[in-house]
Design a protein around this motif. Structure first.
Motif, PDB file in Angstrom:
ATOM      1  N   ASP A  42       0.820  -1.208   0.000  1.00  0.00           N
ATOM      2  CA  ASP A  42       0.000   0.000   0.000  1.00  0.00           C
ATOM      3  C   ASP A  42       0.856   1.260   0.000  1.00  0.00           C
ATOM      4  O   ASP A  42       0.535   2.243  -0.658  1.00  0.00           O
ATOM      5  N   LEU A  43       1.995   1.227   0.722  1.00  0.00           N
ATOM      6  CA  LEU A  43       2.888   2.383   0.753  1.00  0.00           C
ATOM      7  C   LEU A  43       3.557   2.597  -0.599  1.00  0.00           C
ATOM      8  O   LEU A  43       3.684   3.727  -1.072  1.00  0.00           O
TER       9      LEU A  43
ATOM     10  N   GLN B 119       2.440   1.608  -3.576  1.00  0.00           N
ATOM     11  CA  GLN B 119       1.456   2.067  -4.556  1.00  0.00           C
ATOM     12  C   GLN B 119       1.138   3.547  -4.357  1.00  0.00           C
ATOM     13  O   GLN B 119       1.006   4.290  -5.311  1.00  0.00           O
ATOM     14  N   GLY B 120       1.058   3.987  -3.092  1.00  0.00           N
ATOM     15  CA  GLY B 120       0.786   5.392  -2.816  1.00  0.00           C
ATOM     16  C   GLY B 120       1.934   6.306  -3.192  1.00  0.00           C
ATOM     17  O   GLY B 120       1.738   7.497  -3.444  1.00  0.00           O
ATOM     18  N   ALA B 121       3.166   5.761  -3.253  1.00  0.00           N
ATOM     19  CA  ALA B 121       4.346   6.573  -3.554  1.00  0.00           C
ATOM     20  C   ALA B 121       4.601   6.729  -5.045  1.00  0.00           C
ATOM     21  O   ALA B 121       5.357   7.592  -5.462  1.00  0.00           O
TER      22      ALA B 121
ATOM     23  N   CYS C 240       0.145   5.297 -10.344  1.00  0.00           N
ATOM     24  CA  CYS C 240      -1.012   4.552  -9.814  1.00  0.00           C
ATOM     25  C   CYS C 240      -1.789   5.427  -8.833  1.00  0.00           C
ATOM     26  O   CYS C 240      -1.208   6.221  -8.110  1.00  0.00           O
TER      27      CYS C 240
ATOM     28  N   LYS D 217      -3.714   6.295  -5.361  1.00  0.00           N
ATOM     29  CA  LYS D 217      -3.484   5.848  -3.985  1.00  0.00           C
ATOM     30  C   LYS D 217      -4.446   4.699  -3.684  1.00  0.00           C
ATOM     31  O   LYS D 217      -5.590   4.719  -4.120  1.00  0.00           O
ATOM     32  N   PRO D 218      -3.981   3.689  -2.951  1.00  0.00           N
ATOM     33  CA  PRO D 218      -4.847   2.536  -2.691  1.00  0.00           C
ATOM     34  C   PRO D 218      -6.013   2.900  -1.767  1.00  0.00           C
ATOM     35  O   PRO D 218      -5.893   3.768  -0.907  1.00  0.00           O
ATOM     36  N   SER D 219      -7.103   2.215  -1.955  1.00  0.00           N
ATOM     37  CA  SER D 219      -8.269   2.416  -1.097  1.00  0.00           C
ATOM     38  C   SER D 219      -8.239   1.439   0.073  1.00  0.00           C
ATOM     39  O   SER D 219      -9.204   1.336   0.815  1.00  0.00           O
TER      40      SER D 219
ATOM     41  N   GLU E 153      -5.534  -0.737   3.142  1.00  0.00           N
ATOM     42  CA  GLU E 153      -4.311  -0.640   3.933  1.00  0.00           C
ATOM     43  C   GLU E 153      -3.822  -2.047   4.259  1.00  0.00           C
ATOM     44  O   GLU E 153      -4.602  -2.887   4.711  1.00  0.00           O
TER      45      GLU E 153
END
Length: 104
Positions: free
Chosen positions: A11-12, A14-16, A20, A22-24, A26
């Motif tokens: 998740d980190l 993908q958010g960085a 892509c 940010k993931p929905s 965690e």
């Protein structure tokens, strides 16, 4: 196509990335601990001992190795840290008690 195979950091990661969204979701760490015991002729087991699974976990298995060892585990305990790999002595004791109930 992008495949995110970053494990507990997925998740980190993908958010960085800028490519892509940010993931929905965690990623939540879960710790699995094992204990390994030496086996002898009195404690040797020939088949895995499998628990009845629950909705939360598959349970704690007891099985032997080719090297005359008995392994008990894994546990499945949620934790906050994504990097903590220390052995919890209370869990180690619980696993020891578990195997002693099954193999006196």
């Amino acid at each position: 196509t992008i495949v995110n195979a970053a494990g507990i950091q997925a998740d980190l990661l993908q958010g960085a990335t800028g490519d892509c969204p940010k993931p929905s979701w965690e990623a939540r760490p879960r710790r699995g601990q094992y204990r390994i015991f030496s086996s002898n002729s009195e404690t040797k087991i020939t088949h895995p001992i499998q628990p009845v699974p629950s909705q939360r976990t598959k349970g704690i298995f007891v099985f032997s190795t080719l090297y005359d060892q008995i392994i008990v585990g894994p546990t499945a305990l949620d934790q906050e840290s994504r990097t903590d790999r220390t052995v919890d002595p209370k869990v180690a004791t619980t696993l020891t008690e578990h195997v002693k109930r099954l193999i006196p």
